[in-house]
Scaffold this motif. Structure first.
Motif, short mmCIF file in Angstrom:
data_model
loop_
_atom_site.label_atom_id
_atom_site.label_comp_id
_atom_site.label_asym_id
_atom_site.label_seq_id
_atom_site.Cartn_x
_atom_site.Cartn_y
_atom_site.Cartn_z
N ASP A 185 0.85 -1.19 0.00
CA ASP A 185 0.00 0.00 0.00
C ASP A 185 0.89 1.24 0.00
N LEU A 186 0.63 2.16 -0.93
CA LEU A 186 1.44 3.37 -1.05
C LEU A 186 0.57 4.60 -0.88
N LYS A 187 0.92 5.45 0.08
CA LYS A 187 0.22 6.71 0.26
C LYS A 187 0.68 7.68 -0.81
N VAL A 188 -0.26 8.42 -1.39
CA VAL A 188 0.06 9.42 -2.40
C VAL A 188 0.36 10.72 -1.67
N LYS A 189 1.58 11.21 -1.85
CA LYS A 189 2.02 12.41 -1.15
C LYS A 189 1.18 13.62 -1.54
N GLY A 190 0.72 14.37 -0.56
CA GLY A 190 -0.08 15.56 -0.83
C GLY A 190 -1.54 15.25 -1.07
#
Length: 113
Positions: A65-70
């Motif tokens: 799982d990757l959080k999208v920055k901003g």
């Protein structure tokens, strides 16, 4: 006066020599004068999380799982990303993800599909 090679990173012609190193005043890149020639000939190899070599146009699957920055968006495990482009820099892959848009990914978080 001898002619020094341009900077391999930004192609600046204002390089100068400092002992065994060559330096670029524009981008700050330092490299060895002796190792400069073989390094330019080597092709950059990008590998995924399990060691498969990636190429432009491949399809990959996200393995974490990757959080999208901003943003509050998250790219979930198992998301397929089609038609990747390899890029230089901190993030190895440029791509478009459905529902998220264009973004850069690190190759350590994908697996070749």
């Amino acid at each position: 006066m001898s002619s020094l090679p341009p900077c391999p990173r930004c192609q600046s012609t204002y390089t100068y020599e400092d002992c065994p190193q060559l330096l670029c005043p524009e981008c700050g890149h330092e490299w060895s004068a002796l190792a400069e020639a073989p390094a330019a000939d080597e092709a950059r190899v990008v590998k995924d999380a399990v060691g498969n070599v990636l190429q432009d146009g491949d399809t990959v699957t996200v393995v974490k799982d990757l959080k999208v920055k901003g943003s509050s968006l998250v790219v979930k495990v198992g998301t397929k990303v089609k038609n990747i482009r390899l890029a230089a820099g901190d993030h190895d892959i440029d791509c478009k993800i459905d529902g998220v848009g264009a973004m850069g990914l690190k190759s350590e978080f994908v697996k070749k599909a």
